[in-house]
Motif scaffolding. Sequence first.
Motif, PDB file in Angstrom:
ATOM      1  N   HIS A   1      43.012  36.879  35.055  1.00 44.87           N
ATOM      2  CA  HIS A   1      43.015  35.457  34.725  1.00 44.87           C
ATOM      3  C   HIS A   1      41.684  35.088  34.084  1.00 44.87           C
ATOM      4  O   HIS A   1      40.628  35.175  34.716  1.00 44.87           O
ATOM      5  CB  HIS A   1      43.245  34.633  35.994  1.00 44.87           C
ATOM      6  CG  HIS A   1      43.194  33.149  35.787  1.00 44.87           C
ATOM      7  ND1 HIS A   1      44.169  32.465  35.086  1.00 44.87           N
ATOM      8  CD2 HIS A   1      42.272  32.217  36.176  1.00 44.87           C
ATOM      9  CE1 HIS A   1      43.857  31.185  35.068  1.00 44.87           C
ATOM     10  NE2 HIS A   1      42.711  31.008  35.710  1.00 44.87           N
ATOM     11  N   LYS A   2      41.730  34.728  32.812  1.00 49.00           N
ATOM     12  CA  LYS A   2      40.527  34.336  32.058  1.00 49.00           C
ATOM     13  C   LYS A   2      39.428  35.383  32.167  1.00 49.00           C
ATOM     14  O   LYS A   2      38.254  35.077  32.351  1.00 49.00           O
ATOM     15  CB  LYS A   2      40.019  32.976  32.544  1.00 49.00           C
ATOM     16  CG  LYS A   2      40.996  31.829  32.283  1.00 49.00           C
ATOM     17  CD  LYS A   2      40.428  30.498  32.736  1.00 49.00           C
ATOM     18  CE  LYS A   2      41.403  29.357  32.430  1.00 49.00           C
ATOM     19  NZ  LYS A   2      40.882  28.040  32.858  1.00 49.00           N
ATOM     20  N   GLY A   3      39.825  36.653  32.051  1.00 47.85           N
ATOM     21  CA  GLY A   3      38.855  37.747  32.080  1.00 47.85           C
ATOM     22  C   GLY A   3      38.471  38.210  33.463  1.00 47.85           C
ATOM     23  O   GLY A   3      37.727  39.186  33.593  1.00 47.85           O
ATOM     24  N   HIS A   4      38.938  37.538  34.499  1.00 54.38           N
ATOM     25  CA  HIS A   4      38.613  37.918  35.868  1.00 54.38           C
ATOM     26  C   HIS A   4      39.759  38.723  36.479  1.00 54.38           C
ATOM     27  O   HIS A   4      40.931  38.358  36.347  1.00 54.38           O
ATOM     28  CB  HIS A   4      38.336  36.684  36.731  1.00 54.38           C
ATOM     29  CG  HIS A   4      37.164  35.879  36.263  1.00 54.38           C
ATOM     30  ND1 HIS A   4      35.860  36.302  36.399  1.00 54.38           N
ATOM     31  CD2 HIS A   4      37.094  34.674  35.634  1.00 54.38           C
ATOM     32  CE1 HIS A   4      35.047  35.399  35.907  1.00 54.38           C
ATOM     33  NE2 HIS A   4      35.769  34.399  35.425  1.00 54.38           N
ATOM     34  N   THR A   5      39.408  39.798  37.174  1.00 55.93           N
ATOM     35  CA  THR A   5      40.395  40.662  37.799  1.00 55.93           C
ATOM     36  C   THR A   5      40.705  40.178  39.204  1.00 55.93           C
ATOM     37  O   THR A   5      39.801  39.968  40.020  1.00 55.93           O
ATOM     38  CB  THR A   5      39.874  42.111  37.860  1.00 55.93           C
ATOM     39  OG1 THR A   5      39.610  42.566  36.528  1.00 55.93           O
ATOM     40  CG2 THR A   5      40.891  43.030  38.516  1.00 55.93           C
ATOM     41  N   ILE A   6      42.000  40.003  39.477  1.00 54.67           N
ATOM     42  CA  ILE A   6      42.443  39.542  40.793  1.00 54.67           C
ATOM     43  C   ILE A   6      43.370  40.595  41.377  1.00 54.67           C
ATOM     44  O   ILE A   6      44.419  40.901  40.811  1.00 54.67           O
ATOM     45  CB  ILE A   6      43.193  38.193  40.695  1.00 54.67           C
ATOM     46  CG1 ILE A   6      42.294  37.123  40.069  1.00 54.67           C
ATOM     47  CG2 ILE A   6      43.697  37.760  42.063  1.00 54.67           C
ATOM     48  CD1 ILE A   6      43.032  35.841  39.719  1.00 54.67           C
ATOM     49  N   LEU A   7      42.973  41.187  42.503  1.00 51.33           N
ATOM     50  CA  LEU A   7      43.876  42.059  43.242  1.00 51.33           C
ATOM     51  C   LEU A   7      44.646  41.169  44.199  1.00 51.33           C
ATOM     52  O   LEU A   7      44.081  40.608  45.132  1.00 51.33           O
ATOM     53  CB  LEU A   7      43.099  43.142  43.977  1.00 51.33           C
ATOM     54  CG  LEU A   7      42.325  44.099  43.055  1.00 51.33           C
ATOM     55  CD1 LEU A   7      41.575  45.135  43.861  1.00 51.33           C
ATOM     56  CD2 LEU A   7      43.271  44.773  42.083  1.00 51.33           C
ATOM     57  N   PRO A   8      45.927  40.985  43.968  1.00 52.33           N
ATOM     58  CA  PRO A   8      46.649  39.859  44.555  1.00 52.33           C
ATOM     59  C   PRO A   8      46.838  39.922  46.061  1.00 52.33           C
ATOM     60  O   PRO A   8      46.996  40.979  46.656  1.00 52.33           O
ATOM     61  CB  PRO A   8      48.006  39.905  43.833  1.00 52.33           C
ATOM     62  CG  PRO A   8      48.139  41.308  43.375  1.00 52.33           C
ATOM     63  CD  PRO A   8      46.763  41.792  43.083  1.00 52.33           C
ATOM     64  N   LYS A   9      46.825  38.721  46.648  1.00 54.44           N
ATOM     65  CA  LYS A   9      47.197  38.488  48.032  1.00 54.44           C
ATOM     66  C   LYS A   9      48.317  37.456  48.043  1.00 54.44           C
ATOM     67  O   LYS A   9      48.782  37.022  46.987  1.00 54.44           O
ATOM     68  CB  LYS A   9      45.984  37.994  48.824  1.00 54.44           C
ATOM     69  CG  LYS A   9      44.821  38.987  48.841  1.00 54.44           C
ATOM     70  CD  LYS A   9      43.632  38.435  49.607  1.00 54.44           C
ATOM     71  CE  LYS A   9      42.468  39.420  49.580  1.00 54.44           C
ATOM     72  NZ  LYS A   9      41.270  38.893  50.285  1.00 54.44           N
TER      73      LYS A   9
END
Length: 454
Positions: free
Chosen positions: A416-424
């Motif tokens: 999201h907008k260049g940020h990596t999110i490992l989802p919860k």
Amino acid sequence: MNIIIVGDGKVGAALASQLSAEGHDVTIIDSNPLVLNHSAEQLDVMVVTGNGASMNTLREAGAEKADLLIAATSRDELNLLTCLTAKKLGAGHTIARIRNPEYSDQLVAMREELGLSLTVNPEQAAAHEAYQLLQFPSFLKRESFAKGRVEIVAIPVNEGARLSGIPLRKLYEIARVNVLVCAVEREGRIHIPGGSFVLRGGDTIYVTAALQDLAQLIKNLGLVDRKVRSLLMIGGSRIAFYLARRCLDSGMSVKIIERERSRCVELAEVLPEATIIEGDGSRQEVLDAEGIRSYDAVITLTGMDEENLILSMFASHLGVGKVITKINRIDYTDVFRRLGIGSVISPKGLCCANIVRYVRAMSTASGIDSVVALHSIVDGQVEALEFLAGPTTRHCGEPLKGIPLKSGILIACITHKGHTILPKGDSRFYPGDTVIVVTAGDRAINALENIFAD
């Protein structure tokens, strides 16, 4: 879609098998009727015997109404002529397998004139994968997503290692970086694990992580992190040329052992900084004389899978830190890898994956919500796909815990907008985000919409 494949070799047959299984109407053209008869018996495809570059043969195969033609013969010039002719007849898209590095500049400058939608170079793709593996020798495999910001890496769990015997819910206590285990391979079976899944020695885990966290992950897991400074290649193939050029540019020392004197002269001319040895790399006395034990990494690149396998086993037996094995037989990739020979690369497998990704993207007319990247991460048993969420994608902005997914589907990462999110459970994706999905390899997912159960 109506798809024509010209060339019924290993690449053509593998493509025909996968694309027909995904519901496409496939026609294969080849000059060898015996090979075509075998394909017609084994697959749900049409076959046409003849020269794939001939207008008459292409008309017989229905090139005028074809959505896509794939030229996958062993001859670059024939592939180019086939695509040019098919485009003239009215084929929608054309893909050519081009292996000769001397054609690189022409392909860029003349793509429109040649009628090419895509070119694939199996050897160049294999060299790229091998180079990626050399950057992090502890990983058995690496796949990049989200423009290189996210990786799915394969990590062996050895007996007595820090990961052995722990449930995945406690992984962060050891890794101390945000990672997500998206698949576990155990005794030939694949598991999409939950938090209570307990790792044990002999497992291979496939982990999603941000690129900047990989080095810290290796350190925290107690994996060997010895930088590769010296590389020995056995076999002076095109892959050796592509890989040597990249490794030399990065400061590695490179030695190539090649049987044929003429090829040695060619490599010495184009790779003046490398050491080129004329010799039989399959002989133990030659390898001992060239100091195989002293190299940080060995990659076997001969033209025979069996020879590569034996040489890699020998290098592993000697304690070489990183061993990479090239194989041609796509069907045997899984068997070879289980023999404990380190990392395996398959030029033909990579070629097929790139083409299948393009076909799946074509299946979604708008381009939004379609496949951006596709990788087979466990020898085709599991696929990791990257999608771009669009303004009409359902469930945008909703918490993941409330989104109904089809069985066997895992959302492994959101960018999201260049940020990596490992989802919860409370993570969300929005239009413009990239979403990485992991699913069983026998299920064709063409669009992000296809993962939802409602």
